[in-house]
Design an enzyme around this catalytic site. Structure first.
Site, PDB file in Angstrom:
ATOM      1  N   GLU A 148       5.888 -34.156  -1.667  1.00 34.82           N
ATOM      2  CA  GLU A 148       4.674 -33.645  -2.303  1.00 34.82           C
ATOM      3  C   GLU A 148       5.035 -32.918  -3.591  1.00 34.82           C
ATOM      4  O   GLU A 148       6.148 -32.403  -3.748  1.00 34.82           O
ATOM      5  CB  GLU A 148       3.956 -32.681  -1.352  1.00 34.82           C
ATOM      6  CG  GLU A 148       3.253 -33.370  -0.191  1.00 34.82           C
ATOM      7  CD  GLU A 148       1.928 -33.979  -0.598  1.00 34.82           C
ATOM      8  OE1 GLU A 148       1.934 -34.897  -1.449  1.00 34.82           O
ATOM      9  OE2 GLU A 148       0.891 -33.560  -0.061  1.00 34.82           O
ATOM     10  N   HIS A 150       0.807  -1.219   0.000  1.00 32.73           N
ATOM     11  CA  HIS A 150       0.000   0.000   0.000  1.00 32.73           C
ATOM     12  C   HIS A 150       0.841   1.272   0.000  1.00 32.73           C
ATOM     13  O   HIS A 150       0.294   2.363  -0.167  1.00 32.73           O
ATOM     14  CB  HIS A 150      -0.949  -0.006   1.203  1.00 32.73           C
ATOM     15  CG  HIS A 150      -2.172  -0.829   0.995  1.00 32.73           C
ATOM     16  ND1 HIS A 150      -2.125  -2.194   0.845  1.00 32.73           N
ATOM     17  CD2 HIS A 150      -3.485  -0.497   0.874  1.00 32.73           C
ATOM     18  CE1 HIS A 150      -3.348  -2.660   0.668  1.00 32.73           C
ATOM     19  NE2 HIS A 150      -4.191  -1.659   0.678  1.00 32.73           N
ATOM     20  N   ASP A 198     -12.280 -10.009  -8.018  1.00 31.96           N
ATOM     21  CA  ASP A 198     -11.679 -11.029  -7.155  1.00 31.96           C
ATOM     22  C   ASP A 198     -12.724 -12.045  -6.710  1.00 31.96           C
ATOM     23  O   ASP A 198     -12.415 -13.226  -6.537  1.00 31.96           O
ATOM     24  CB  ASP A 198     -11.039 -10.378  -5.932  1.00 31.96           C
ATOM     25  CG  ASP A 198      -9.765  -9.630  -6.276  1.00 31.96           C
ATOM     26  OD1 ASP A 198      -9.131  -9.979  -7.285  1.00 31.96           O
ATOM     27  OD2 ASP A 198      -9.410  -8.689  -5.539  1.00 31.96           O
TER      28      ASP A 198
END
Length: 430
Positions: free
Chosen positions: A291, A219, A248
């Site tokens: 994984e 920001h 979004d």
């Protein structure tokens, strides 16, 4: 980020005015994700992945806390408590599948977020700190995911912990004592399981803290955009709400459809069948594999097969960690004044036809057995990976001739019409 045209928060209800005076939380939310936060008007759907990553983090924390209520980090009963969650706890199967598949979807989102940042050079000034904090978040997620993978205490959990912690033994002098210190013994057992469970529970909250810093840093200069051009006028921006909350929200809907498809219809598709076998230190699996989201880095680890000054194992460990740590230096390795890959023809070719294929090969080789031709392919892809960031990227950024940039974000969206670019009224007078 402060713009003179940004809308100011003005509470209308007496309760909200009182709350804003005593604790300006509504003002903070309004300025962070509301109409008080102007963002570039040309953001595409590649900018959805930051919000999706935040959603995934919340999802993992909530499901993880619920699972922790029923899990026992003891080598004698860990596998049984996992089965107890699946079979006896109300909705336990859904929590387990939501958490396990949530980890995979989290990394899908994170990898997309990273590659968007690499293509649009989101690491360049004035957004270096955003990128650096993002790399820290990625490292925390990798550590958290590894420790979580150990907790079910199946065959792949046990031997994955054995192999990964065994990498520290490659460090000269301190390697083996360090490995024993990490495990609390000479092999994964109760001590290691308790430590991994504690850290797996703690690190997501540490990650959430770094995410807050990441958003705070975002920001200050404001969001980047596909053109890489900074905001010049009010016409270049729109309020975050309702424009990008709606966008979004649509992306989140698509994400949830795919995610729920895996949770309810393909819950074990991304897992390994050996992890449904209780851990047995006396029986080594035929193919130990982590994984899928660790595969490219596992391929880099296994690409080193020859001792040269240092052992091949140590070279692999150094390369594996360096493959991520070099991202910290990208703001200074890429010296091009142009950010967006859309206006960098030479960079674009090396990105799409060099880096992306190399990463695809590493993903494939990381999940394949340690045999030919996978070892050779992983060596070639590893060599290109490091060459891209350490050699090709600095040279390309120095010699390439970028394409002409639009004058402003508005021009990139609406074309070169002068009145439209300047935000003037083009409708006929009434």
């Amino acid at each position: 980020m402060s713009f003179p045209w940004a809308k100011q928060y003005e509470p209308k209800m007496p309760v909200m005015r009182w709350l804003d005076e005593k604790l300006p939380l509504p003002r903070f939310v309004y300025n962070a994700v509301g109409a008080g936060y102007p963002v570039p008007r040309n953001l595409n759907y590649m900018w959805n992945f930051g919000v999706l990553a935040g959603f995934c983090l919340v999802l993992q924390i909530v499901t993880g806390v619920i699972l922790a209520m029923h899990y026992a980090p003891n080598a004698l009963v860990a596998f049984d408590t996992t089965e107890h969650i699946m079979r006896d706890v109300n909705w336990g199967w859904m929590m387990r599948y939501a958490h396990a598949n949530g980890a995979s979807f989290f990394f899908v989102v994170i990898y997309m977020h990273i590659f968007r940042g690499l293509f649009y050079s989101s690491y360049k000034a004035p957004r270096e700190m955003i990128w650096l904090l993002g790399v820290v978040i990625f490292l925390l997620l990798m550590a958290t995911a590894f420790m979580g993978y150990v907790l079910p205490w199946g065959q792949m959990s046990f031997w994955g912990a054995k192999v990964i912690t065994g990498l520290f033994s490659a460090i000269p002098l301190i390697g083996e004592p360090l490995q024993v210190w990490l495990l609390g013994g000479y092999a994964p057992d109760n001590a290691a399981l308790n430590r991994f469970f504690s850290l797996h529970f703690l690190l997501p909250f540490v990650t959430a803290g770094v995410v807050i810093l990441h958003i705070w840093a975002l920001h200050i200069p404001g969001s980047s955009n596909p053109t890489g051009i900074e905001i010049k006028s009010e016409s270049d921006t729109v309020p975050f709400h309702p424009y990008y909350t709606a966008k979004d929200g649509f992306g989140l809907g698509i994400f949830l459809i795919l995610y729920c498809t895996f949770v309810f219809f393909l819950p074990n598709f991304l897992g390994h069948p050996d992890n449904y076998i209780p851990a047995n230190p006396m029986a080594t699996p035929a193919h130990i594999v982590p994984e899928w989201y660790f595969w490219p880095f596992y391929a880099i680890l296994r690409a080193f097969t020859v001792d040269f000054i240092l052992s091949a194992k140590l070279w692999g460990v150094l390369a594996m960690f360096s493959s991520i740590l070099l991202w910290f230096f990208l703001p200074w390795l890429d010296r091009s004044p142009v950010r967006s890959g859309h206006y960098r023809p030479l960079f674009r070719k090396f990105f799409w036809f060099g880096l992306i294929p190399a990463m695809v090969v590493l993903f494939i080789c990381g999940g394949a057995p340690a045999e030919e031709p996978y070892v050779m392919l992983s060596q070639i892809a590893t060599a290109y990976y490091f060459l891209h960031f350490l050699v090709i990227l600095p040279i390309v950024s120095s010699i390439e001739r970028p394409e002409p940039l639009p004058y402003s974000i508005t021009e990139a969206v609406l074309g070169s019409d002068k009145k439209a670019v300047l935000g003037e009224n083009t409708s006929p007078a009434t």
